[in-house]
Design a protein around this motif. Structure first.
Motif, PDB file in Angstrom:
ATOM      1  N   ASN A 292      18.721  25.315  -9.028  1.00  0.00           N
ATOM      2  CA  ASN A 292      18.680  24.021  -8.975  1.00  0.00           C
ATOM      3  C   ASN A 292      17.181  23.574  -8.249  1.00  0.00           C
ATOM      4  OD1 ASN A 292      21.372  24.384  -7.937  1.00  0.00           O
ATOM      5  ND2 ASN A 292      21.247  25.783  -6.861  1.00  0.00           N
ATOM      6  N   ASP A 293      16.576  22.645  -9.085  1.00  0.00           N
ATOM      7  CA  ASP A 293      15.788  22.107  -9.222  1.00  0.00           C
ATOM      8  C   ASP A 293      15.315  20.509  -8.395  1.00  0.00           C
ATOM      9  OD1 ASP A 293      15.226  23.945 -11.111  1.00  0.00           O
ATOM     10  OD2 ASP A 293      15.717  22.733 -12.490  1.00  0.00           O
ATOM     11  N   GLU A 294      13.859  20.667  -8.414  1.00  0.00           N
ATOM     12  CA  GLU A 294      13.430  19.177  -7.082  1.00  0.00           C
ATOM     13  C   GLU A 294      12.214  18.496  -8.262  1.00  0.00           C
ATOM     14  OE1 GLU A 294      12.538  21.051  -3.335  1.00  0.00           O
ATOM     15  OE2 GLU A 294      14.943  20.965  -3.413  1.00  0.00           O
ATOM     16  N   ARG A 295      12.006  17.214  -7.586  1.00  0.00           N
ATOM     17  CA  ARG A 295      11.280  16.309  -7.672  1.00  0.00           C
ATOM     18  C   ARG A 295      10.488  15.425  -6.606  1.00  0.00           C
ATOM     19  NH1 ARG A 295      14.923  14.362 -12.261  1.00  0.00           N
ATOM     20  NH2 ARG A 295      14.532  15.221 -13.713  1.00  0.00           N
ATOM     21  N   TYR A 296       9.132  15.770  -6.538  1.00  0.00           N
ATOM     22  CA  TYR A 296       8.738  15.183  -5.059  1.00  0.00           C
ATOM     23  C   TYR A 296       7.761  14.024  -5.619  1.00  0.00           C
ATOM     24  CZ  TYR A 296       9.495  19.834  -3.902  1.00  0.00           C
ATOM     25  OH  TYR A 296      10.124  21.443  -3.578  1.00  0.00           O
ATOM     26  N   PHE A 297       8.117  12.513  -5.236  1.00  0.00           N
ATOM     27  CA  PHE A 297       7.815  11.313  -5.519  1.00  0.00           C
ATOM     28  C   PHE A 297       7.432  11.116  -5.204  1.00  0.00           C
ATOM     29  CE2 PHE A 297      11.845  11.914  -7.489  1.00  0.00           C
ATOM     30  CZ  PHE A 297      11.204  11.481  -9.624  1.00  0.00           C
ATOM     31  N   THR A 298       6.154   9.738  -5.109  1.00  0.00           N
ATOM     32  CA  THR A 298       5.146   9.674  -3.638  1.00  0.00           C
ATOM     33  C   THR A 298       4.769   8.391  -4.824  1.00  0.00           C
ATOM     34  OG1 THR A 298       3.370  11.696  -2.574  1.00  0.00           O
ATOM     35  CG2 THR A 298       2.988   9.443  -2.811  1.00  0.00           C
ATOM     36  N   ASN A 299       4.869   7.669  -3.628  1.00  0.00           N
ATOM     37  CA  ASN A 299       4.403   5.815  -3.911  1.00  0.00           C
ATOM     38  C   ASN A 299       3.174   5.440  -2.492  1.00  0.00           C
ATOM     39  OD1 ASN A 299       5.996   4.512  -6.930  1.00  0.00           O
ATOM     40  ND2 ASN A 299       7.318   6.154  -5.462  1.00  0.00           N
ATOM     41  N   ARG A 300       2.047   4.589  -3.423  1.00  0.00           N
ATOM     42  CA  ARG A 300       1.560   4.100  -2.396  1.00  0.00           C
ATOM     43  C   ARG A 300       1.206   3.035  -3.275  1.00  0.00           C
ATOM     44  NH1 ARG A 300      -2.615   8.039  -1.867  1.00  0.00           N
ATOM     45  NH2 ARG A 300      -3.769   6.450  -3.253  1.00  0.00           N
ATOM     46  N   PHE A 301       0.831   1.821  -1.517  1.00  0.00           N
ATOM     47  CA  PHE A 301       0.413   0.274  -2.688  1.00  0.00           C
ATOM     48  C   PHE A 301      -0.538   0.150  -1.100  1.00  0.00           C
ATOM     49  CE2 PHE A 301       4.733   0.188  -4.155  1.00  0.00           C
ATOM     50  CZ  PHE A 301       4.738  -0.576  -4.826  1.00  0.00           C
ATOM     51  N   ALA A 302      -1.665  -0.145  -1.480  1.00  0.00           N
ATOM     52  CA  ALA A 302      -2.695  -0.632  -0.738  1.00  0.00           C
ATOM     53  C   ALA A 302      -3.654  -1.684  -1.194  1.00  0.00           C
ATOM     54  CB  ALA A 302      -3.880   0.257  -0.578  1.00  0.00           C
ATOM     55  N   GLN A 303      -3.671  -3.079  -0.016  1.00  0.00           N
ATOM     56  CA  GLN A 303      -4.523  -3.908  -0.504  1.00  0.00           C
ATOM     57  C   GLN A 303      -5.849  -4.400   0.855  1.00  0.00           C
ATOM     58  OE1 GLN A 303      -1.960  -7.472  -0.923  1.00  0.00           O
ATOM     59  NE2 GLN A 303      -0.190  -6.079  -0.455  1.00  0.00           N
ATOM     60  N   HIS A 304      -6.588  -5.116   0.321  1.00  0.00           N
ATOM     61  CA  HIS A 304      -7.464  -4.657   0.586  1.00  0.00           C
ATOM     62  C   HIS A 304      -8.708  -6.072   1.048  1.00  0.00           C
ATOM     63  CE1 HIS A 304     -11.694  -3.094   2.268  1.00  0.00           C
ATOM     64  NE2 HIS A 304     -11.757  -3.658   3.151  1.00  0.00           N
ATOM     65  N   LEU A 305      -8.728  -6.931   1.717  1.00  0.00           N
ATOM     66  CA  LEU A 305      -9.420  -8.076   1.826  1.00  0.00           C
ATOM     67  C   LEU A 305     -10.057  -7.975   2.954  1.00  0.00           C
ATOM     68  CD1 LEU A 305      -9.441 -10.669   0.784  1.00  0.00           C
ATOM     69  CD2 LEU A 305      -8.003 -11.815   3.255  1.00  0.00           C
ATOM     70  N   ASN A 306     -11.570  -8.324   2.426  1.00  0.00           N
ATOM     71  CA  ASN A 306     -12.870  -8.303   2.982  1.00  0.00           C
ATOM     72  C   ASN A 306     -13.900  -9.362   3.439  1.00  0.00           C
ATOM     73  OD1 ASN A 306     -16.079  -7.306   3.047  1.00  0.00           O
ATOM     74  ND2 ASN A 306     -14.835  -6.616   4.131  1.00  0.00           N
ATOM     75  N   ALA A 307     -14.254  -9.898   3.806  1.00  0.00           N
ATOM     76  CA  ALA A 307     -15.243 -11.148   4.045  1.00  0.00           C
ATOM     77  C   ALA A 307     -16.702 -10.824   4.388  1.00  0.00           C
ATOM     78  CB  ALA A 307     -14.127 -11.969   4.692  1.00  0.00           C
ATOM     79  N   ILE A 308     -17.766 -10.406   3.982  1.00  0.00           N
ATOM     80  CA  ILE A 308     -19.032 -11.002   4.918  1.00  0.00           C
ATOM     81  C   ILE A 308     -20.103 -11.116   4.375  1.00  0.00           C
ATOM     82  CG2 ILE A 308     -21.638  -8.992   4.798  1.00  0.00           C
ATOM     83  CD1 ILE A 308     -20.161  -6.925   3.409  1.00  0.00           C
TER      84      ILE A 308
END
Length: 706
Positions: A292-308
């Motif tokens: 009796n096994d398991e899998r652990y899934f991680t998903n990440r989305f990241a967006q970054h807008l920067n103005a200087i």
């Protein structure tokens, strides 16, 4: 005991005659300290003029270490302990005895997200450092400049956003043993990476990168996934993990204006194989063995807008908008070992964090040789989700928003060319808690040429995380719950340092020595406490009850001569944790730990060869743990850690090969000793720290087109 005093005496002496993990001296030939701009403050400025102590880890160190993720790098940082978990595949940070809830990790000044928090509790193995410019670390309370939960310090990863040539393309592979285990496809670690950067013209830059990290797990004395005998030998000591990360950046820069957009995606999969092997029968396939096994899934989305940029009146602005989400899913299934098939698959979301975040800063508000004020806002909209236990065997989902709007103001006040002080104040409007505030005062005194003193004092806070507020675990007659009535912890921090830098112009030699004293105190610290009994069932709940104090002394020394660089340092810490769970509590006596660190690198120009050695010693670490009817003092064994590498370039630096070894002292499981209550003797348990000595080979092809 005798050895301890010898080491202490040696390091005290070395502090007087000879900056660990501070790479500013490496820029001595090409750029001065005042030109090396750091971004860990709200207002970017040079290291030399910063009132905070900023440590910099260069891309060269990362290359020498053969590092793949942030944990590989920080394992060699003197005041930081990396705590890996063989059962979850995660690696987290602790500093000054405080866990990852008190330390903030940022990427280009934006806090990183995890399914457990925003900026805190970050899994270091999920932070890709394949395409970075450098890493900046500031120790001590940074609550004024970086908001809640920056109690023990911050770490800021600066990514690359420009190149000198028209095209810069690099592709690499890295093969690594896991302890003694290695096979080309089924054992060890296998990494592939690709970076493509293009300078379209003087103003436009684009870049994409990708990395695949296939960690096949560590078996040790276990026999892996396909073992089909029920003798407790199935599975892995260190769980297999497969990771894919990609990011893209587009940057526009003209005159005093720059704008960039960065996108990142992470897919992370951890596999768990149950040690129990059961027998089954199916009319179509007959008898079979399964787990009796398991899998652990991680998903990440990241967006970054920067103005200087700058306004016509000379005022500077820096504004960012970010959207990040990370979720963790669990898949349970019956793994047919005999026929290599799966049934009864069930996949569901376990935890997630979705964050909208914006930060804006204004500097150079008016022309003055004395005052340089900064004002800033910070807005966070944070939606957390978790599956928690219910009574019996049921579960339910919890979804809550944790929002805040902060305003921050500070100013460098330059009394004269030698003395600068910087007061700062932050006020935070909180959606779940009473409004919070933080304030600080930093002092920089340039005593003489190359000799400078820094002192910083700060009051800060840590807000309860999602788990402390809403968790609920019920099992085997035990009951652990969060508490929505928790209040933020309050902390005080004081650090002072003295640093001397000497350049020997005639011999191209540089020497840097620093000694630093620090103090951190936390009140209303959150602890899981035994609050009541219901029948025979103990009820544990998070409450604000404990206290924490830490005194630390750090000495760091750097010597550079031509192409040779040597660092030596020591960190000494006295830690008091008054832990109270209402039924019983610890004493408030101080527990002593120390660590030693040294590294050296030497570059041979003619064969284009770099040798690097990294050493770290962690002393025996005492800590309080919960016993059956009292807190008992436990001690984790001391250990030595040694990494070495040799890096060689070929064909006018187009091909780069690095060969090295990690953990040459073969650290594996450490003994954790504690006094057995009532019996009066010691008992040992094992804590898995690593999986022994590993060897790696990395090949990188670099193509630069002008």
């Amino acid at each position: 005991m005798k050895n301890k005093y010898i080491i202490l005496s040696f390091l005290t002496f070395s502090a007087l005659i000879t900056n660990a993990q501070t790479d500013t001296l490496r820029f001595a030939k090409s750029e001065t300290l005042s030109e090396l701009v750091i971004y860990s403050d709200a207002d970017s400025q040079s290291i030399k003029n910063s009132v905070n102590n900023v440590k910099v880890i260069s891309s060269e160190d990362i290359k020498n270490l053969g590092a793949v993720n942030l944990g590989d790098v920080l394992n060699q940082y003197m005041n930081i302990n990396v705590n890996p978990s063989s059962s979850s595949g995660k690696s987290k940070i602790s500093m000054f005895g405080l866990d990852a809830s008190y330390f903030k990790i940022l990427i280009d000044n934006i806090p990183a997200v995890s399914e457990e928090g925003f900026g805190n509790n970050i899994d270091l193995s999920q932070i890709n450092i394949n395409d970075i410019e450098r890493i900046e670390i500031v120790e001590g309370s940074m609550g004024v400049t970086h908001g809640a939960n920056a109690v023990s310090g911050i770490l800021n990863i600066i990514t690359k956003k420009n190149i000198q040539t028209k095209w810069d393309i690099s592709a690499g592979v890295q093969e690594e043993t896991i302890g003694k285990e290695y096979k080309p496809f089924s054992e060890g670690r296998h990494i592939q990476m690709l970076n493509v950067k293009h300078k379209i013209n003087d103003h436009w830059f684009v870049g994409v990168s990708g990395l695949k990290n296939d960690f096949q797990g560590f078996k040790g004395d276990l026999l892996g996934e396909n073992h089909n005998i029920n003798n407790g030998k199935r599975g892995y000591k260190w769980l297999p993990k497969d990771q894919i990360q990609t990011n893209a950046v587009i940057n526009y820069n003209k005159n005093n204006f720059r704008i960039f957009y960065r996108f990142e995606y992470l897919n992370d999969q951890v596999k768990f194989f149950d040690s129990a092997v059961d027998s089954g029968y199916n009319e179509n396939i007959g008898e079979y063995k399964y787990g009796n096994d398991e899998r652990y899934f991680t998903n990440r989305f990241a967006q970054h807008l920067n103005a200087i940029g700058s306004f016509s009146n000379g005022m500077n602005y820096n504004i960012s908008l970010s959207n990040q989400s990370q979720k963790r899913e669990i898949e349970t299934f019956r793994n047919n070992i005999t026929h290599h098939s799966e049934t009864n698959n069930n996949r569901y979301k376990d935890q997630s964090m979705d964050v909208w975040y914006s930060i804006g800063t204004l500097t150079n508000l008016f022309k003055s040789n004395i005052f340089n004020p900064t004002i800033e806002y910070e807005w966070t909209n944070n939606k957390g989700f978790s599956i928690v236990d219910e009574e019996g065997s049921g579960t339910k989902s919890v979804s809550k928003n944790i929002d805040n709007l902060d305003f921050y103001a500070s100013s460098d006040v330059k009394i004269n060319s030698k003395f600068t002080f910087k007061p700062g104040f932050r006020y935070s409007f909180q959606s779940l808690f009473d409004n919070q505030n933080a304030y600080s005062l930093g002092l920089l005194y340039k005593i003489s040429d190359g000799l400078e003193s820094r002192t910083s004092f700060g009051k800060s806070y840590r807000t309860p995380n999602f788990n402390e507020l809403y968790s609920k675990m019920v099992f085997d007659g035990h009951y652990f719950v969060g508490n929505e009535n928790l209040i933020p912890e309050r902390s005080s921090s004081l650090q002072t340092s003295l640093k001397k830098t000497t350049y020997f112009k005639s011999s191209d030699m540089a020497l840097s020595n620093q000694i630093q004293f620090g103090f951190i105190e936390i009140k209303d610290r959150i602890t899981s406490a035994l609050t009541r009994f219901e029948g025979a069932t103990p009820k544990y709940e998070y409450i604000n009850i404990s206290k924490y104090k830490n005194f630390n002394i750090v000495t760091s020394n750097n010597f550079q001569w031509d192409n040779f660089n040597f660092n030596l340092g020591g960190s000494f810490s006295w830690l008091s944790q008054k832990i109270d769970n209402l039924e019983y509590s610890t004493s408030d006596k101080f527990l002593f730990t120390y660590s030693l660190q040294a590294n050296a690198s030497y570059f041979l120009e003619n064969p284009q060869l770099t040798f690097a050695v990294y050493y770290k010693y962690i002393s025996k670490s005492p800590q309080w743990i919960v016993g059956s009817n009292e807190y008992v003092l436990s001690s984790l064994d001391a250990y030595n850690w040694l990494d070495i590498s040799v890096r060689k370039t070929f064909f006018d630096k187009q091909l780069e090969a690095t060969i090295g070894a990690r953990n040459l002292f073969n650290v594996g499981s450490l003994n954790q000793t504690r006094v057995n209550e009532g019996a009066g003797h010691t008992v040992d348990s094992q804590v898995m720290m690593a999986y022994g000595t590993s060897y790696f080979l990395k090949l990188t092809y670099n193509l630069k087109i002008k």
